[in-house]
Design a protein around this motif. Sequence first.
Motif, short mmCIF file in Angstrom:
data_model
loop_
_atom_site.label_atom_id
_atom_site.label_comp_id
_atom_site.label_asym_id
_atom_site.label_seq_id
_atom_site.Cartn_x
_atom_site.Cartn_y
_atom_site.Cartn_z
N PRO A 81 0.84 -1.21 0.00
CA PRO A 81 0.00 0.00 0.00
C PRO A 81 0.87 1.26 0.00
CG PRO A 81 0.03 -1.00 2.18
CD PRO A 81 0.77 -1.94 1.28
N CYS A 82 0.45 2.30 -0.72
CA CYS A 82 1.22 3.55 -0.75
C CYS A 82 0.84 4.47 0.41
CB CYS A 82 1.01 4.27 -2.08
SG CYS A 82 1.82 3.43 -3.44
N GLY A 83 -0.23 4.13 1.12
CA GLY A 83 -0.62 4.96 2.23
C GLY A 83 -1.98 4.55 2.75
N LEU A 84 -2.44 5.27 3.79
CA LEU A 84 -3.71 4.91 4.40
C LEU A 84 -4.90 5.49 3.64
CD1 LEU A 84 -2.87 5.25 8.20
CD2 LEU A 84 -3.00 3.17 6.81
N ASP A 85 -4.73 6.70 3.12
CA ASP A 85 -5.87 7.31 2.44
C ASP A 85 -5.66 7.39 0.93
OD1 ASP A 85 -3.84 9.08 2.61
OD2 ASP A 85 -4.95 10.63 3.70
N THR A 86 -5.19 6.28 0.37
CA THR A 86 -5.06 6.17 -1.09
C THR A 86 -5.31 4.71 -1.47
OG1 THR A 86 -3.56 6.30 -2.97
CG2 THR A 86 -2.56 5.90 -0.84
N GLU A 87 -5.76 4.50 -2.67
CA GLU A 87 -5.97 3.14 -3.16
C GLU A 87 -4.83 2.71 -4.08
OE1 GLU A 87 -8.51 1.31 -1.85
OE2 GLU A 87 -8.62 3.15 -0.65
N GLU A 88 -3.78 3.53 -4.16
CA GLU A 88 -2.64 3.16 -4.99
C GLU A 88 -1.82 2.06 -4.31
OE1 GLU A 88 -0.26 6.09 -7.43
OE2 GLU A 88 -1.22 7.46 -6.02
N MET A 89 -1.46 1.04 -5.09
CA MET A 89 -0.62 -0.04 -4.58
C MET A 89 0.66 -0.09 -5.42
SD MET A 89 -2.42 -1.48 -2.08
CE MET A 89 -2.00 -3.19 -1.78
N TYR A 90 1.78 -0.35 -4.73
CA TYR A 90 3.10 -0.34 -5.37
C TYR A 90 3.53 -1.78 -5.66
CZ TYR A 90 8.24 0.36 -5.45
OH TYR A 90 9.57 0.38 -5.77
N LEU A 91 4.07 -2.03 -6.87
CA LEU A 91 4.46 -3.41 -7.26
C LEU A 91 5.98 -3.57 -7.11
CD1 LEU A 91 2.24 -3.86 -10.47
CD2 LEU A 91 1.69 -4.42 -8.09
N GLN A 92 6.42 -3.82 -5.88
CA GLN A 92 7.84 -3.87 -5.59
C GLN A 92 8.53 -4.97 -6.39
OE1 GLN A 92 10.00 -6.02 -3.69
NE2 GLN A 92 11.68 -4.53 -3.61
N GLY A 93 9.66 -4.63 -7.03
CA GLY A 93 10.43 -5.60 -7.80
C GLY A 93 10.04 -5.65 -9.26
N MET A 94 9.09 -4.82 -9.69
CA MET A 94 8.56 -4.90 -11.04
C MET A 94 8.83 -3.62 -11.84
SD MET A 94 7.09 -7.86 -11.48
CE MET A 94 8.33 -8.67 -10.48
N SER A 95 9.96 -2.96 -11.60
CA SER A 95 10.20 -1.74 -12.36
C SER A 95 10.49 -2.10 -13.81
CB SER A 95 11.33 -0.93 -11.75
OG SER A 95 12.56 -1.33 -12.26
N SER A 96 10.22 -1.15 -14.71
CA SER A 96 10.30 -1.45 -16.14
C SER A 96 10.35 -0.16 -16.93
CB SER A 96 9.08 -2.26 -16.56
OG SER A 96 9.08 -2.45 -17.96
N SER A 97 11.01 -0.23 -18.08
CA SER A 97 10.95 0.93 -18.98
C SER A 97 10.35 0.52 -20.32
CB SER A 97 12.34 1.53 -19.15
OG SER A 97 13.24 0.56 -19.64
N LEU A 98 9.59 -0.56 -20.29
CA LEU A 98 8.91 -0.99 -21.52
C LEU A 98 7.71 -0.07 -21.77
CD1 LEU A 98 9.15 -4.83 -20.93
CD2 LEU A 98 10.17 -3.59 -22.85
N PRO A 99 7.18 -0.08 -23.00
CA PRO A 99 6.03 0.80 -23.30
C PRO A 99 4.85 0.50 -22.38
CG PRO A 99 6.93 -0.16 -25.31
CD PRO A 99 7.63 -0.82 -24.18
N GLU A 100 4.03 1.50 -22.19
CA GLU A 100 2.92 1.37 -21.23
C GLU A 100 2.04 0.16 -21.52
OE1 GLU A 100 0.40 4.69 -18.96
OE2 GLU A 100 -0.22 4.47 -21.04
N GLU A 101 1.70 -0.03 -22.82
CA GLU A 101 0.78 -1.15 -23.13
C GLU A 101 1.44 -2.50 -22.85
OE1 GLU A 101 2.15 0.93 -25.25
OE2 GLU A 101 2.62 0.05 -27.21
N VAL A 102 2.78 -2.57 -23.00
CA VAL A 102 3.48 -3.82 -22.68
C VAL A 102 3.46 -4.05 -21.17
CG1 VAL A 102 5.67 -5.08 -22.83
CG2 VAL A 102 4.95 -3.58 -24.72
N GLN A 103 3.67 -2.96 -20.42
CA GLN A 103 3.61 -3.07 -18.96
C GLN A 103 2.28 -3.65 -18.52
OE1 GLN A 103 4.32 0.73 -17.07
NE2 GLN A 103 6.11 1.17 -18.32
N ILE A 104 1.19 -3.08 -19.06
CA ILE A 104 -0.15 -3.54 -18.68
C ILE A 104 -0.28 -5.03 -19.02
CG2 ILE A 104 -2.62 -3.30 -19.17
CD1 ILE A 104 -2.00 -0.27 -19.68
N GLU A 105 0.22 -5.39 -20.21
CA GLU A 105 0.09 -6.78 -20.64
C GLU A 105 0.86 -7.73 -19.70
OE1 GLU A 105 1.34 -7.46 -24.70
OE2 GLU A 105 0.81 -9.59 -24.61
#
Lengths: 628, 453
Positions: free
Chosen positions: A299-323
């Motif tokens: 979790p990125c915090g208590l009052d946010t719904e953003e979640m962080y994907l630790q270990g999954m950094s990438s510089s591939l194109p956005e659509e590839v990331q989603i895939e």
Amino acid sequence: MSYFAGNYDVLVIGAGHAGIEAALAAARLGCSTAIFTINMDSVGNMPCNPSIGGTAKGHLVREIDALGGEMGKAADKTTIQNRMLNRGKGPAVHSLRAQIDRRAYSQYMKHTLELCENLHLRQAEITDLFKGDDGWHCVTQLNAEYVAKTVIIATGTYLKGKIYVGEVNYESGPDGTFPSNSLESALLKLELPLRRFKTGTPARVLRSSIDFSQLEVQPGDETVTPFSFSTDPETINNESVCYISYTNDATKEVILRNLHRSPLYGGVIEGVGPRYCPSLEDKIVRFADKKRHQLFIEPCGLDTEEMYLQGMSSSLPEEVQIEFYRTIPGLQNVQVMRNAYAIEYSCIDPLALKVTLEVKGHDELYGAGQFNGSSGYEEAAAQGLIAGINAALKVKGEEPVVLSRSSSYIGTLIDDLCTKGCSDPYRMMTSRSEYRLLLRQDNADERLCELGHRIGLLSENDYEAFLERQRLKIKEVERLENSFMAPSEKLNELLEIRGTVPMKTGVRMSDLIRRPQLSYSDLAEFDKERPELPAEVAEKVEIEIKYSGYIERQAAQVKELVRLENRMLPDGINYDDIKGLRLEAVEKLKKVMPSSIGQASRISGVSPADITVLLIFLDKQDRKGESL
Amino acid sequence: MGKTIAAVATPQGEGGIGIVRISGDGAVDVADKVFRSQSGKVLRDAAGYTALFGGVWRDDEKIDEAVALVFRAPKSYTGEDVVELSVHGGSFVVNCVLRAVIDAGACLAGRGEFTERAFRNGKLDLTEAEAVMEIIAADGEQALRASMAAKGGAVSKKCAAVKESLTFAAATVAAFSDFPDEEPEFSGIDRLEEMLVNAEDELDRLCANYDTGRMIRNGINTVIVGPPNAGKSTLMNLLVGCERSIVTPVAGTTRDVIEETVRFDGLTLRLSDTAGLRETEDTVEQIGVKLTRERIESADLIIAVVDGADVDRDETAELLDGIKGRPAVVVLNKSDLNVADKTVAESRGLPCVLMSAKDGTGLLEFKNLIKTVTNTANLTGAEGVYLNERQRDCAVRALKNVREALDALRCGMTVDAVGVCLDDAVSALMELTGERVTVEVANKVFEHFCVGK
């Protein structure tokens, strides 16, 4: 035309983790200080993982706290999950890590800066930096000209920052901020040896798009350990949980199929990335035989719904990331809120720095944090603290503070950077220290509180509390060394269950604790005289007794090192004139200009034979000195 | 600029050829002042690895004909410019040449200075430098071969291999610590014990070889004991080949410990003839007896000499009991007079030979027994993994540390404690190979060098 905006003792460029500690330290030591940030809402931002600490990094935070820095206190206040890692691997590598509410952390730090005496927080981009007759000048984009005795550069990833996502790239700071472009030209004009490094961050995804039923849950520890020696563990929030999942063949397939679209593998990025924090595509290429890679969903915090994907950094194109994210169990329908990206930035070759973090050949100019070639919030904060302290001491005309390798991970970090340099963003690791058993997280206060107090950063209250912990510890260790435990049926039952020899006669309590199978708390019920001790003191007592032999050994190793560290090399030594040094060694020594034989011996390219030559040279000098 | 040094590089005494070696930035200039080539060419113009024939002159007087060999930095023994002047042997001529060279501006080299320079200029590593010292001091063939092997880096290689595996173990421990426990299991740590056991074996072997190596290098420290007038001095004289001890038929005439060196089959025995082990009231002799007992304790080899006629005497039993379990050879002497029964020695596990020191009967068997007892029978010094004292000191420390690491691991201590012991082991081995410098090491090594090398 610029306008005059004020005279200061210390100016700090950048209000990230390095800049904050630097500015607070300088201001608290009585220097009039100004700190600049490109975006007032990005003070103390955590643009990557929403956590502080981890192996070796947790040690750094403890040390910062022992010296009177802020990071530990801020982390404790904004923790949402607390874990001590590596409990099973021995006290040297116990490492504290906390998940942090990143907005709350940023808010806490901004407010702390605002409330600090002698300190001005300003939103401004510094576009020029030069030295005049009256000191260093910093000019903002809006032509405000500040003049100061000392300047600390803590530009992080902002300096000429450039973001890469697949084929797309654009100039930017982290998290959608403006980059700091003009400052780079000013630094080049000062002939600072700049280079390009890069780092990356994974996507942030929407909590409600995750199927948690497919994920392992990772809760916090049952008992909470604060970073700061001054924090009451009761006050720490430890309710959030993280989740674990794994990549699979499908993930790998998506990445390999799209590898040509990576700016890294396509050769678009020139900057060097961190070896120990690779992107997922890096991991898949480098560890080709590995079936799966672990990821943590945090979790990125208590009052946010953003979640962080630790270990999954990438510089591939956005659509590839989603895939590829959607190939991972639990993330099949994941909604990406912020995409992953790589960021390239300019930083200095740290061999251009003295161990005080002052730039060689540019008195009163200091570097700290990612600008010095490191990576990580904690590494940045540690350097910021030391740069801030040394800038303040310079203003006051006092001797700088240099922490030795044997005193701390902070000392090890700075010595590594300034002596060995770094070819990729430097990450602190316990294996970087040769004195792991002495540099524990539990005894950071014993190693550094005296110094923090002497410098004037550690408050009287915190110092008194430290002295009290010491008194309690020493008294209890003494008691355990001098009292005996009588054998009893119940105790022998415990000993046998633990697989250790039962007692026939009385045994010294410290000797029982030295048995690897037994802990200090195991013996509590048999030890009627035992005083009520705070958890952190009990921990120290146990470690000090259990590991006494090994600790003494390491202390002996330090003694040996100190002899070489104390053999100082005179200023302005001309290595060209020393007969017998190999050419490569002469070049390296001239570049680093080590302050001691110890430091010289750690320079790569300087051989033991060269060190012998230096020792003989010093001997001859000494003899000459005596005969005069 | 460093000074230019010179010394006689060949052994003192008469010989076919004598060499004066000059090293340093000014070596060629100095040599040019004393050397005149036949062709008229000066050394300054000579390339490296070239030789010129001519003579060495002092003022207008020719000392001797000479060959000048030029080495250019860094391709020389010391890594500096070097000139070697080869002249006819004989200490007088050679010393005249050296004096001329000194007068021309060179300084007399200090102890081990050439080798020290070679070490400092990166031409030799520490163990190689030590090997040079041993070659110079080598007594006996096997010692020379062992030293040559060491100079070839055998000690370094052997120790480097152990050091590498320990470094790997230490790195495994460090990496294990760096990985948070929540990450998938870190592999390699389960092999730690195996790695340590292997290193323990290797180090154990290296240390065990030390005694053999020392005996080859320094000679076998040998004590001859036995009752008065059993023929100890006669035996010694037989070995030495000349009368050295005072030999008289009166019991108790050998009072001092007399040292002599004997060489055979490439081995060197350092013999001490001793006062007989007889209880005595004579003070001088008493001192001698005490000295003898001490020698027995520290000797590599004990040669017990007993008159073959005395095998049944209590004193003989007492003597042999006293050396039981020590490396010893029992000589039942005077076999020319009577043939004795070996049981008295062999029942105590002591190898025994019937011999006549007077006429040399049994000498061959005696020598073979010595080789067996001292474990030097099948040695080829070229195996070259014999450590010297300094190196052994390091290896023993490393071994001790490895054992402590194993203890810690086996009794269930956490790996960070194991790591502390491992670090010590690695650092001891780095000291051995010279990769880690302490002030003491540099001094210790070079103070033993003799002038000229």
